[in-house]
Design a protein around this motif. Sequence first.
Motif, short mmCIF file in Angstrom:
data_model
loop_
_atom_site.label_atom_id
_atom_site.label_comp_id
_atom_site.label_asym_id
_atom_site.label_seq_id
_atom_site.Cartn_x
_atom_site.Cartn_y
_atom_site.Cartn_z
N ARG A 161 38.63 34.96 37.45
CA ARG A 161 37.61 35.56 38.31
C ARG A 161 37.92 35.34 39.78
O ARG A 161 37.78 36.25 40.61
CB ARG A 161 36.23 34.97 37.97
N ARG A 162 38.37 34.11 40.10
CA ARG A 162 38.68 33.81 41.50
C ARG A 162 39.88 34.61 41.99
O ARG A 162 39.94 35.01 43.15
CB ARG A 162 38.93 32.31 41.67
N ALA A 163 40.85 34.84 41.09
CA ALA A 163 42.02 35.64 41.48
C ALA A 163 41.59 37.04 41.90
O ALA A 163 42.07 37.58 42.91
CB ALA A 163 43.03 35.69 40.34
N LEU A 164 40.68 37.65 41.13
CA LEU A 164 40.21 39.00 41.48
C LEU A 164 39.40 38.96 42.77
O LEU A 164 39.57 39.82 43.65
CB LEU A 164 39.37 39.56 40.34
N THR A 165 38.52 37.98 42.90
CA THR A 165 37.70 37.88 44.12
C THR A 165 38.58 37.73 45.35
O THR A 165 38.34 38.34 46.40
CB THR A 165 36.74 36.69 44.01
N HIS A 166 39.63 36.93 45.23
CA HIS A 166 40.54 36.72 46.36
C HIS A 166 41.22 38.03 46.75
O HIS A 166 41.33 38.37 47.94
CB HIS A 166 41.59 35.68 45.98
N VAL A 167 41.66 38.79 45.77
CA VAL A 167 42.30 40.08 46.05
C VAL A 167 41.34 41.00 46.79
O VAL A 167 41.69 41.64 47.80
CB VAL A 167 42.76 40.74 44.73
N LEU A 168 40.12 41.11 46.29
CA LEU A 168 39.15 42.05 46.86
C LEU A 168 38.74 41.65 48.27
O LEU A 168 38.65 42.51 49.16
CB LEU A 168 37.92 42.13 45.96
N THR A 169 38.47 40.37 48.50
CA THR A 169 38.01 39.95 49.81
C THR A 169 39.11 39.98 50.86
O THR A 169 38.88 40.37 52.01
CB THR A 169 37.41 38.53 49.74
N GLU A 170 40.32 39.61 50.45
CA GLU A 170 41.40 39.59 51.44
C GLU A 170 41.84 41.00 51.83
O GLU A 170 42.20 41.24 52.98
CB GLU A 170 42.60 38.79 50.91
N ALA A 182 34.73 46.89 48.79
CA ALA A 182 33.57 46.19 49.33
C ALA A 182 32.40 46.17 48.36
O ALA A 182 31.56 45.25 48.40
CB ALA A 182 33.15 46.84 50.65
N ALA A 183 32.32 47.16 47.46
CA ALA A 183 31.18 47.25 46.55
C ALA A 183 31.48 46.67 45.17
O ALA A 183 30.58 46.60 44.32
CB ALA A 183 30.76 48.72 46.41
N ILE A 184 32.70 46.25 44.91
CA ILE A 184 33.09 45.76 43.58
C ILE A 184 32.66 44.31 43.42
O ILE A 184 32.99 43.46 44.25
CB ILE A 184 34.61 45.91 43.36
N ARG A 185 31.93 44.03 42.33
CA ARG A 185 31.43 42.68 42.12
C ARG A 185 32.08 41.95 40.94
O ARG A 185 32.02 40.74 40.85
CB ARG A 185 29.92 42.73 41.90
N ASP A 186 32.67 42.69 40.00
CA ASP A 186 33.24 42.03 38.82
C ASP A 186 34.37 42.88 38.26
O ASP A 186 34.68 43.96 38.77
CB ASP A 186 32.17 41.76 37.77
N VAL A 187 34.98 42.39 37.18
CA VAL A 187 36.16 43.05 36.63
C VAL A 187 35.82 44.42 36.04
O VAL A 187 36.64 45.34 36.11
CB VAL A 187 36.85 42.14 35.58
N GLU A 189 51.29 42.36 20.10
CA GLU A 189 52.04 42.73 21.30
C GLU A 189 51.19 43.61 22.20
O GLU A 189 50.41 44.45 21.71
CB GLU A 189 53.34 43.44 20.92
N TYR A 190 51.39 43.44 23.53
CA TYR A 190 50.55 44.13 24.50
C TYR A 190 51.35 44.57 25.72
O TYR A 190 52.27 43.87 26.16
CB TYR A 190 49.42 43.20 24.98
N HIS A 191 50.96 45.72 26.28
CA HIS A 191 51.40 46.10 27.61
C HIS A 191 50.74 45.15 28.61
O HIS A 191 49.57 44.79 28.46
CB HIS A 191 50.96 47.52 27.96
N VAL A 192 51.47 44.80 29.67
CA VAL A 192 50.92 43.92 30.70
C VAL A 192 50.50 44.75 31.91
O VAL A 192 51.26 45.59 32.40
CB VAL A 192 51.96 42.87 31.15
N VAL A 193 49.29 44.49 32.39
CA VAL A 193 48.77 45.10 33.61
C VAL A 193 48.28 43.96 34.49
O VAL A 193 47.49 43.12 34.04
CB VAL A 193 47.60 46.07 33.30
N PHE A 194 48.76 43.88 35.73
CA PHE A 194 48.27 42.78 36.57
C PHE A 194 47.87 43.26 37.96
O PHE A 194 48.26 44.33 38.43
CB PHE A 194 49.26 41.62 36.66
N THR A 195 47.04 42.42 38.58
CA THR A 195 46.55 42.65 39.93
C THR A 195 46.74 41.36 40.71
O THR A 195 46.28 40.30 40.29
CB THR A 195 45.04 43.00 39.91
N HIS A 196 47.42 41.44 41.84
CA HIS A 196 47.56 40.24 42.67
C HIS A 196 47.41 40.58 44.15
O HIS A 196 47.40 41.76 44.54
CB HIS A 196 48.88 39.51 42.38
N VAL A 197 47.30 39.54 44.95
CA VAL A 197 46.98 39.70 46.36
C VAL A 197 48.10 40.38 47.15
O VAL A 197 47.90 40.81 48.29
CB VAL A 197 46.63 38.32 46.96
N GLY A 198 49.27 40.54 46.54
CA GLY A 198 50.40 41.18 47.20
C GLY A 198 50.32 42.70 47.23
O GLY A 198 51.26 43.36 47.69
#
Length: 553
Positions: free
Chosen positions: A39-48, A61-66, A382-391
């Motif tokens: 949760r913190r990883a997503l919040t950090h991405v959105l706020t930064e 700015a309007a996104i509150r959760d995943v 087995e799964y496809h990987v989807v990620f979101t990071h601050v970069g």
Amino acid sequence: MIVAIDPEIAARVAQYRRRTVAERDGLRAALADAVSHQRRALTHVLTENVGTAFGVEHGFAAIRDVDEFRAAVPIRDYDALAPWIHRAADGESHVLTADDPVVFFMSSGSTGDNKKIPITRSFMRHSFFPFYYAAWANFAEHFPRVLERDDTTLNLKHDPVPRLATTASGRPHAGASQVDFGAAFGEHLAAEPGTRAPWSTLSAEVWTEHQWDRSYARLRLAVESDLRCVIGINPAMVAALPYQLAQWLPRIVKDLHDGTLDGRPFGAANRARAAELERLAAYHGTLLPAHVWPNMELIFCWTTGLASLYLPRLRESFGPRVTVLPAPVAASEGPVAVALDRHATAGSLIVPAALYEFVPADEDLRPDSATLLMEELAEGQEYHVVFTHVGGLYRHAVGDVVRVVDRVAGVPRVEYAGRRNLSDVAGERLRESHVVRALRTALDRTGLEVVNATCRPIRGSYEFAVASFTDWGADEVGALTTALDAALSGIADGYRAARAGGRLDAAKLHVVGAERFAEDWHHRVAQGVRPAQVKDRVFQRDDASWERLLSPL
């Protein structure tokens, strides 16, 4: 003979050990509160990055959760993100990230073009360096002799160049192994094992544009040292080393004897070592890494995929007590998992580094695909990987498929299962992992071993090119072919249906010479492809490579 350790190196190694183990222990501790870290990883991405062009367009700015994040941002691969990436590479600020990229990592794309992966200071600090240091903790903790001298590790992926390519805005565009993390990000301790060896940075009079000649130069210099470790990441690079030693032995011996490098004066002659290598080759009938470096302890590379078929025998060629540690599940675009212990294939998700989402591998990956979070994954699947990071990579489909091996502290531990490439000419929908698992099953059933393998659909069936470890009889080839076709039917529902419906004929097998794959690997490197990018191919789509593999001995 006991060799004194240089005090300066000893101090640096002690500092390195503290940092790598601390980062590893920090990632271990994060597993106990993994959902909160996600949760913190997503919040950090959105706020930064709320004020970026991407953030404004997608309503950060309007996104509150995943769930709201999923609704606002579609899943995208590199090509879909490319318009934003190109704007950043051209010099526009605040496109994907609040802080501008410092460099753009280079990664080979599906079309052969080099991708431009934006790398920011925030990404390196929060997502990259913790997993990167943790990846080397096993070196520092369990194999300390590997770090005691600068010339004990041959780092095959380290390939610095005198001048880096740049983007239109002048920012460096290079492979991750070509970027000086100390100069670019102030992390001077981040230099990998082996990057301070005498052969790691070739002098101006030695350096050449040709990858082939650079590979030779490093090997020629490394045979004079007491190597204890080889780092390849890409296992095909490690597999090529025994072939290189055998092929280049006369050239190496002559250079050692004459005090030259590829015929040019270089250092002092080492006639004793030249004679020793000749004696070893004559005695053993060949020259393996174990003969050249009898104190070898460690190989560091990916251990799954096709490499899982040949690594046991490859390890033997490096020595009887050599350990193989798995490289992280990661790409230039970002990290996924890193081994926090000595597991042979898998690593734990790096929960503080990014928000991870997953799509079952049997499903097509679409912009609106329903995704699972890490706590919803099933072991063995087995799964496809989807990620979101601050970069700046948001819901990015990196193209990798992972398999959940087990859980540690409730967090999935995953191994790389292959690229998401599908081979589908008759509804069979074969994935890379299907082929590798079928090969493993068929080889186990017949007791046979391979040096490497690849396949392609030809004339209504799948044909395999397989390099055998030993000579096989005709009956053994027939038994392996039958077992392979049966294993494919048992593992892949689409293949079984295509066979039953007459859309595919039985698999066919071509047994090729043991050195064919190494020869093809060297051919591609000689053509100028960076060795780190010349990887094993489950599905062979290069006509020229296929013909080289099948050409008469």
